[in-house]
Structures are given as structure tokens and as C-alpha cells.
Design an enzyme around this catalytic site. Structure first.
Site, PDB file in Angstrom:
ATOM      1  N   ASP A 256       1.068  -1.148   0.197  1.00 54.82           N
ATOM      2  CA  ASP A 256       0.045  -0.006  -0.147  1.00 54.82           C
ATOM      3  C   ASP A 256       0.590   1.369  -0.235  1.00 54.82           C
ATOM      4  O   ASP A 256       1.847   0.857   0.105  1.00 54.82           O
ATOM      5  CB  ASP A 256      -1.101   0.161   0.730  1.00 54.82           C
ATOM      6  CG  ASP A 256      -1.948   0.861   1.109  1.00 54.82           C
ATOM      7  OD1 ASP A 256      -2.001   1.577   0.316  1.00 54.82           O
ATOM      8  OD2 ASP A 256      -2.872   0.648   1.557  1.00 54.82           O
TER       9      ASP A 256
ATOM     10  N   ASP B  29      -9.394   3.824  -2.534  1.00 52.95           N
ATOM     11  CA  ASP B  29     -10.167   4.514  -1.555  1.00 52.95           C
ATOM     12  C   ASP B  29     -11.124   4.686  -2.249  1.00 52.95           C
ATOM     13  O   ASP B  29     -11.892   5.905  -1.662  1.00 52.95           O
ATOM     14  CB  ASP B  29      -9.437   5.124  -0.039  1.00 52.95           C
ATOM     15  CG  ASP B  29      -7.653   4.758   0.580  1.00 52.95           C
ATOM     16  OD1 ASP B  29      -7.607   3.586   0.540  1.00 52.95           O
ATOM     17  OD2 ASP B  29      -7.232   5.172   0.698  1.00 52.95           O
TER      18      ASP B  29
END
Length: 962
Positions: free
Chosen positions: A550, A626
Site C-alpha cells: 500500500d 480508497d
């Protein structure tokens, strides 16, 4: 927040996380959970090089319009021309010198021709003042660009002629049934790619080519700082720009086309929108490619997101073509459309034929202009050509196609095992549980919080008993802490990215506080970071632990646009601006290399990455970032996933349920029902959201979600076979409708339905009204079958369906054969020896065909032939299984056949035969036997079932129905 972060960075305490830092992060989370802060990210007007090129384009287009008045031949005001007597053909490459009429800095143009018809165009100064970054080709292309299939010198020919007073140079050659020609005009310079004598891809026909040559910085009182050429400010940050202006741009037009696709990642429609002009639906900004950490991104917006693939595809009813702009620096792309575009006499000897066109304007900040023109002429050709350049998606670990259960964060070891137990208790299959950053010791990656996870090895082994895996997040930022082994080794060896003058390690903020970033352009650093994933380095890891990368854009909380400064220095002296969009891919690669080499013999890795570039498909999966628990984000996930597949990044999904916010039961149910049809299938949630594991929703939602997940597992053989196809052909796994139905113009912008492979059409319900009416357009002259009820529908036609929360609209295409595994297991690993059910969906002409591919799902033994691949064909009421042409009789193949000798077909279901049937005759290995079958005939859902024909998947056999 910026001031808070700046204050913390100035502290000399290494590894210290102050209350101030925690307050800053809390402030950041509060801001990003409400909405993206657009002011944190540049517009084209705030990006100096983009603004310069856009202003230049406006000027040039006005000049061109003035020249065009009264002329039947398209005119361009481009100041660039080919120098006299500079054109030559050297083997497979056409070389020319091109120069601006005023700047007088010669540019070297190279046109290289490949066997497939692909043309590579490169441009830079003949004698650059300093070298330009040109290693993108080594990092992206197949075998570092050394194995590209260039045309043999004798197969191409250069013809020079004068057409309407314009000197042109044309290279032509045949490929299959098509004639490919590239025609270059000298003054002004332009380039046209013709397929069967029709111009398809056109360069600089609008006159927007501009190349900012490298130059000496003028005296400080003469430097134009206002233009941002030698120094650029954004908010509180200053970019020193030591090389000055070095950008370049060019117009690329797609003649005869009205739709273009690709260039992810953006939350925008599948068919790319205009970015200039009077259309009320047009954007006012170009599409931007610049990997950024954009929390809770906006929808229907050309803003940059987490990944960048500069590959664009154009399609019309006659052909498909593509352009791959291979540059890792920040890039902007304008898109405009013309309803009528005059070709002129260079192509039709005086004709002024009008046709539509999509005009694009590509601009990159630095590096070398390196673009590939893919002529098709059909969709399969384009993807084969693209795969020749960047390699196709390889076969993944089989378990990675199953269901992934994730949240930020599962609290501790007991929580992980409890979630696993609950999934099994409710008979929900899953393959992987994920741990986010809170599993570590103070955000020190490759470590565990021993209070929360006292025995990680035992936890992983317990999960593995039922075939389950664990994924840990390992981000690229390394916490500055002299007592932290990983940081100290990297620091001592000089493995970190450097500041602008190269004297110190670049330092910024991310989750651990003060952090450094490994420089993946340093081969020694890459090897070292890969080794950290080995079992003997990664404390208490096992072969069942996999990795999630990430924040690898990279995300730098206190950096400009929440990323790394452009003038930070990498190994070799390159600036970060040169390599930004490829940084995340190199971390993805290093991680995958580490997992691949941690065992002997090697096994396939699984690594999920948020940042990506062209070539990332070689290293694992990605996801759309996201997203938010809203119906609009559910809807937007479809074009985002499709656009990435169009651009060659196949293994992608969207976080089921939405990362931010709390979905209600209906939204979460619908998200699962759609998520099972994406290649990567993961549920994920923010740390501040309510727990949302399926059993917490109660009935009927739990049952609906369980049914959806089981449908995914039932079709895992089909998914795995699709990945096999993609690994050979480069074809997308989930496909826009136009890929399967290239002549149906009404489908060219369709994004409310899509295909999974060639056999399954998905029409998802994405509206908050869970009792709604959905229009389904059945394309082509073909039968379509409801995949659950087997009710049939005949296309082309439009039908309305009333749906409630238990209803999903998924249809099998007539003429398809699909293999499934129907037995419920708790993981895909436990399904490996299960028997198969084969579904035949009879086409309108009474035939059907499909394929089944099986290997061990873990190793690389398939490269030695250890796989079973069967061609399944149905004709005249007979189903035949034969080995594919890819099957080779190797020792590895024979050994694998022995391992799979007991795996059989336990059921055959034939849908759509109208004639009543009573028996099946099975022939295998010279033995013939008869079996009774059941037949159910109805007006629109005729079906016959052969129970346990007991034919083996590795053998040749026939089943005849009568």
C-alpha cells in the site's frame, strides 16, 4: 496540517512519535474521511509544463484554423520540419533529423517497424546537453526491450515521393490480410499510420508537437521563473528544476473513430470524455497520469489517482487500434472530438472525404518521447501486439482468485481466528484473511505486535489447516529508528532515496512518523528489500503468508501533493520526476521477487499493489483504492475495472462495501453480488467503520451474500481458464461489451453491462431501489441463458426484468461451454481434487465450445507442461473433449496426469436442446457405455442432465446424446 508535520520533521529524535504527530494524522484522517481536498492537487494551470503546452496548443490550433480557411487540404502551422537529406532506412528503423524553424536544435527521430505491424516512434535531441532518462524501456518492455520482434530488414521498403509539393517517405509491408503503411511528411513534419490505405493513427497533423530541448540555465536575472521553467512553486513547496524545461508534447489523432478508452487510473466513464471544447459534459482539465494518494476520490473526474497506464485504445465498427505512450514522468492528455475531419490529398489524391476523429494531445514532463502505434486491425490483434511489448498477465496463484476478507484492522490473533471460524460456521468459503498496519510493532514492517499476535506462526498454521492464507501489509516507507534492523541496514548501506543534492537521505512522513524510502533503482537495494520477504528474514512468516503493498505511489504525508518531491535523487542521479509513475511498480516487483525466491523450488507469488504502471500486470493484483460506501461508488467501480482491463491490467477489483463509511445491508449485499464478477475479489473497510462481516448483517442478507460468494467459487475453473487465456493472448478478462460485439455501435459506450470472458454477461443492479426494473439489451443473433434458471432469451432484443435483492442478472452466452465445481468447500485449496460439472449452452446453430485449464495452482511446473488443457466442443448433440494445441507430451505432463487421474466429470448439463432425449453414450479409451439422462423440455428453458458420466478430465472422450 502542513505546519504540524514540518515541525515534527525538524526534531532530531529518531523513531519518536509525538503527540503532535498523532494529532496531525488524526487531522488528516478527519479531512480525508469527509472529502478529497482538491486544493492539495495541481490542475494543469498549476503544473507549469502542462500549462505551457496547453497555451501552445491553443495558439497552434488558431493558426491552423486560419490556414485551413479556403483550403481543401488540411493545413498545420507546425514549426518542425525534416532536415533535407536526413532520411534513411537502417535495417528495420527509419531515421530522420527534425528541427524547429527558429530553435535550430536538431532532434533525432527513429521509426522502428515490428513484424506484427507495431511501429515504435522515438524522439530526443541528437546531442542532448545531459542524458535524458531512458530506462523506462528496460523496466517495462519484455526482457528489457531486447526481445521485441522487429521486422526483418528485407521485409520493408522505403518509397520517397512528392505529393502536392510535400515530400513524403512511406514504408509499407503486408501482415496477414492487411497492408500497413507509415507515411511521413517532411514540411511541416507529420506522420500517418495507414491500415489498408486508410489513415488510422495520425501524429502532429494538428501541429501540437513541441519538444523543450535541454539548455544551459540563463543568468539569474534572465531566467523566466514566472513560467516555472527553472523553478516552480506549489503551495509551500519549491521544485528546484535543475535541468530546466525538458517536457515534450504531441497530438495523436484517431481518424474515423468516435470512442477511445483506457489511460487509467481515473474515476471517469469507460468511453473517455472530451476535456476541451463546448460540450457541456466535457471536463475542463486534461486526464492526468501521476500516481497519487487521493483519499476518498471524486467521481466523474480526470484527476490523477493511484496508478498510471499510458495506453489508449480506439475502436469503431471496422477496426481497433492502440497507442502506448511509454513515459514514467507526469503526463497529461487532452481529448477532443471532431464530427468531420478532412483527410485531404495526401491520402485520396484530391478527395475531401469527411469522417469523425478523436484528437488527443499528450504531454510529459521529462524523459524520452517513446510511443508505440498498434494497428490492430481487430481487438485480439491489438492485445496480442500490446502483450508482445509488455508481456501478458501471468497465471496467478489459484487461491488468489477466491474471496479475501480484510479490514483495517483485525485486532489481534484471537480476532483473526474468530473471523475464520465464523466464516466456516456460516459455510462461507474464503481463501485469505488480511492484516493492515496495526499488526506491526509500531508501524515497523516485517515485525509483529507481540502483545496482539503472540504466536503468528501458530496462527498461520491454524489457518492453513483448511487451506487458508494470510496477507500482511508491507508499505514502502521505513520508520527511522536506529534500533530497527530494517532501517539500520538500509541506512548503513545507502539504500534510501536521496535529497535533491544527493547529500542526505530523503525524509518524509507516513504512518510511522519520520520515514525513509528505499531506492528501487539501486539494484543492490532491490535485491536487499526482496530478501526481507524471505522466511529467514521476515520474522515468524511462513510459506502461507503473502503481501500487500500500500502507499507506494509513494504517499508522503508532508510532501507536495502528498507524494515525493520531484527533485529528490535516485540511484544513477535521476530525479524523481523522471521515474515517479514507475516507482510503485518497482516495489511491487521487488516484493514479488522476494516471495518467488523464498522457497525452492519457486512458487508463484501473490502481491497486491495500489500504485501501478504498464508492466505491473507481471507482478500481481491491484485495486481501485480508497472508495466509499455509496451507491455512486458501486456504479463507478464498473468503468474503473473495465478501463484497467482495456489497458492490459487484468487482475483488479474494487473494495467490496466501500473503504470509507458504513454501507447499509442492501448496498453491501449488492456490492458482493457485483464484486464476485471482478477478477480480484476482496472486502475491505476503514478502521473507523462498523464491523461488517457477512454474518453480522442477519437474514436475508447473509444468505444473499453467501450465495454470491459460493457462485464465485463454483465458477473458479472458468476464472482460472480465463487467466490462462490472458497469459497467452493478452485479452482482457472482464470486457466492455464492444470487445465481444465489435460491430454493435450502441454498445461502444456501454458500461452498465459487461462480459466476463466471452461466455458470461453481467448486468449488475447498482441502484438503491432494490425492487427495480432493469433493461437488458441482449446483443447479437444468439441465444442467452439465465445462468441460474436457464431461461433463454434470443438476441438482439431488449427485455425488462423486475429484480429484488435476491435477483442477479447474469447470462450465459449461447455457444459456450463452461466447467464448474459444485461442491461446497471452505477454501479453493480443498477443491483441487473435486470433480467437475460441465454446462453446455447451445447456440442458435446447435453448437457450443469452450475450454478448461487446470494445473497445480501454485508452482511454475506448468511451464514444463504440467497442466491439463481441454478443448470442449459440442455439435450434433455430441460433446467432445480433446487436448489443446498447447498441450505437449512432456515428462512433467505425464506426471501431472497421474496426479489428476481420479478427477472426473460428475455431471453434464446441456441447456437449449429442443428435441427430447433419453440416453447418453459415453466413449473413453476405447470403451463405450450407455447412461440414462433426465430431460426437461419447456418453452424457453429446455435442459438435459447426464449424472456421473465419469469421464476423466485428462483423457479424450465423447458423450453423445440421443
Amino acid at each position: 496540517m502542513t505546519n504540524l508535520i514540518t515541525a515534527q520533521i525538524s526534531t532530531p529524535k529518531v523513531g519518536y512519535i509525538s503527540v503532535l504527530y498523532l494529532a496531525a494524522v488524526s487531522s488528516l484522517l478527519a479531512q480525508v474521511c469527509s472529502a478529497v481536498k482538491r486544493e492539495d492537487f495541481r490542475t494543469c494551470e498549476q503544473s507549469a509544463f502542462c500549462n505551457r503546452h496547453r497555451v501552445f496548443a491553443e495558439t497552434m490550433l488558431k493558426k491552423t484554423q486560419a490556414l485551413d480557411k479556403g483550403s481543401t487540404i488540411p493545413q498545420t502551422a507546425s514549426p518542425y520540419s525534416v532536415l533535407e537529406n536526413s532520411v534513411s532506412l537502417d535495417g528495420h528503423t527509419l531515421v530522420a533529423s527534425v528541427q524547429h524553424s527558429e530553435e535550430k536544435i536538431p532532434l533525432k527521430f527513429e521509426l522502428s517497424f515490428m513484424e506484427s505491424g507495431v511501429v515504435r516512434f522515438r524522439a530526443q535531441e541528437e546531442e542532448p546537453l545531459t542524458p535524458r532518462f531512458d530506462d523506462t524501456q528496460k523496466l517495462v518492455l519484455r526482457e528489457e526491450g531486447t526481445a521485441l520482434p522487429y521486422a526483418s530488414p528485407g521485409s520493408i521498403e522505403l518509397v520517397t515521393e512528392v505529393i502536392d509539393k510535400v515530400t513524403t517517405h512511406t514504408v509499407s509491408y503486408l501482415k496477414g490480410n492487411s497492408t500497413f503503411s507509415v507515411r511521413m511528411a517532411e514540411s511541416p513534419w507529420s506522420l500517418d499510420y495507414l491500415v489498408d490505405n486508410k489513415p488510422t493513427i495520425r501524429l502532429n497533423t494538428k501541429g501540437l508537437f513541441r519538444f523543450e530541448y535541454l539548455r544551459q540555465k540563463p543568468a539569474s536575472d534572465e531566467a523566466d521563473t514566472a513560467s516555472g521553467e527553472w523553478e516552480e512553486k506549489f503551495k509551500t513547496w519549491t521544485d528546484s528544476k535543475p535541468n530546466g524545461p525538458e517536457s515534450f508534447g504531441m497530438d495523436i489523432s484517431f481518424s474515423g473513430f468516435e470512442h477511445v478508452y483506457g489511460i487509467p487510473e481515473h474515476s471517469s466513464p469507460l468511453s473517455l470524455k472530451d476535456t476541451r471544447g463546448g460540450d457541456k459534459n466535457a471536463y475542463d482539465q486534461p486526464y492526468r497520469l501521476y500516481n497519487l494518494d487521493v483519499f476518498e476520490y471524486e467521481l466523474d473526474n480526470p484527476m490523477a489517482l493511484y496508478g498510471s497506464i499510458p495506453f489508449m485504445v480506439a475502436h469503431n465498427a471496422e477496426s481497433t487500434v492502440g497507442v502506448f505512450w511509454m513515459n514514467a514522468a507526469e503526463t497529461w492528455i487532452d481529448v477532443t472530438r471532431e464530427k468531420s475531419n478532412t483527410l485531404g490529398s495526401l491520402f485520396s489524391r484530391g478527395s475531401t472525404k469527411q469522417m469523425p476523429a478523436v484528437n488527443t494531445h499528450w504531454v510529459s514532463e521529462s524523459g524520452v518521447l517513446d510511443v508505440f502505434l498498434l494497428p490492430g486491425p481487430n481487438t485480439a490483434d491489438v492485445y496480442r501486439q500490446y502483450a508482445e511489448l509488455v508481456e501478458p498477465t501471468p497465471l496467478p496463484r489459484a487461491f488468489s482468485l477466491g474471496y479475501h476478507q480484510c479490514r483495517w484492522n483485525y485486532i489481534d490473533q484471537e480476532d483473526v481466528l474468530s473471523v475464520s471460524s465464523k466464516l466456516e460456521e456460516h459455510e462461507i468459503p474464503y481463501d485469505v484473511i488480511w492484516l493492515d498496519i496495526e499488526h506491526t510493532d509500531g508501524k515497523r514492517y516485517f515485525t509483529w505486535d507481540s502483545a496482539k499476535f503472540p504466536d503468528p506462526t501458530a496462527m498461520q498454521n491454524e489457518l492453513a489447516r483448511a487451506g487458508h492464507k494470510l496477507v500482511n501489509v508491507v508499505d514502502p516507507h521505513i520508520k527511522r529508528d536506529s534500533a530497527y534492523r530494517v532501517w539500520k541496514e538500509a541506512s548503513d548501506n545507502g539504500y534510501f532515496v536521496k535529497t535533491r543534492d544527493g547529500s542526505e537521505d530523503f525524509q518524509g512522513w507516513c504512518w510511522p512518523g519520520d520515514s525513509n524510502w528505499v531506492d528501487y533503482f539501486n539494484p543492490d537495494a532491490c535485491k536487499w528489500i526482496s530478501e526481507q520477504f524471505h522466511i529467514d528474514h521476515y520474522n515468524q512468516s511462513t510459506e502461507n503468508l503473502f503481501v500487500w503493498n500500500d502507499m507506494n505511489e509513494p504517499s508522503v504525508f508532508n510532501g507536495p501533493e502528498i507524494t515525493m518531491d520531484k527533485d529528490a535523487r535516485h540511484h544513477g542521479g535521476w530525479e524523481h520526476r523522471d521515474v515517479h509513475n514507475i516507482f510503485g511498480m518497482l516495489y511491487h516487483k521487488a516484493t514479488a521477487d522476494g516471495l518467488r525466491t523464498r522457497e525452492s523450488p519457486s512458487k508463484r507469488p501473490f502481491v497486491l499493489s495500489r500504485a501501478y504502471f504498464a508492466g505491473s500486470q507481471r507482478y500481481g493484483a491491484i485495486w481501485t483504492g480508497d472508495n466509499t460506501a455509496e451507491w455512486s461508488h458501486l456504479q463507478a467501480s464498473i468503468p474503473m475495472v473495465l478501463s484497467n482491463n482495456v489497458a492490459g491490467l487484468h487482475f483488479i477489483g474494487a473494495d467490496v462495501g466501500g473503504f470509507f463509511g458504513n454501507p447499509d445491508q442492501k448496498l453491501l449485499t449488492r456490492w458482493y453480488q457485483l464484486g464476485i464478477w471482478y477478477p480480484f475479489f476482496r472486502a475491505h473497510a476503514h478502521i473507523d467503520t462498523k464491523r461488517r462481516e457477512p454474518w453480522l448483517l442477519g437474514e436475508p442478507y447473509l444468505s444473499h451474500i453467501r450465495d454470491a460468494i459460493r457462485e464465485r467459487y463454483r465458477l473458479l475453473p472458468y476464472w482460472y481458464t480465463l487467466f490462462r487465456e490472458a497469459s497467452i493472448t493478452g485479452m482482457p478478462i472482464v470486457r466492455p461489451m464492444w470487445i465481444e460485439f465489435p460491430l454493435e455501435t450502441k454498445l461502444f459506450a456501454e458500461q452498465d453491462a459487461f462480459m466476463v470472458g466471452s461466455a458470461i454477461m453481467v448486468v449488475p443492479a447498482t441502484d438503491s431501489n432494490t425492487n427495480q426494473v432493469i433493461d437488458v439489451a441482449f446483443p447479437s443473433q444468439e441465444n442467452w441463458y439465465d445462468i441460474k434458471t436457464h431461461a433463454s432469451y434470443i438476441g438482439p432484443a431488449k427485455r425488462q426484468f423486475s429484480v429484488d435483492l435476491s435477483t442477479t442478472l447474469v447470462f450465459a452466452r449461447g455457444g459456450s461451454v463452461i466447467a464448474t465445481r459444485e461442491r461446497h468447500r471452505s477454501s479453493s485449496d480443498l477443491m483441487k481434487r473435486d470433480p467437475f460439472t460441465v454446462y453446455v449452452y447451445v447456440g442458435r446453430n446447435g453448437t457450443a465450445g469452450g475450454r478448461l485449464y487446470v494445473d497445480d495452482g501454485d508452482t511454475y511446473d506448468y511451464e514444463q507442461g504440467a497442466f491439463i488443457e481441454r478443448e470442449l466442443s459440442f455439435s450434433e448433440a455430441k460433446l467432445t473433449s480433446r487436448a489443446s494445441t498447447q498441450t505437449k507430451d512432456t515428462p512433467a505432463y505425464q506426471e501431472y496426469l497421474k496426479k489428476m487421474a481420479t478427477v472426473r466429470v460428475e455431471r453434464l448439463v446441456v441447456v437449449g436442446l429442443r428435441n427430447p432425449l433419453t440416453k447418453a453414450t459415453v466413449a473413453e479409451n476405447g470403451v463405450t457405455r450407455e447412461i440414462e439422462l433426465s430431460y426437461r423440455g419447456a418453452a424457453n428453458d429446455a435442459e438435459c442432465v447426464v449424472r456421473d458420466p465419469a469421464v476423466h478430465i485428462g483423457e479424450d472422450w465423447e458423450i453423445t446424446l440421443s
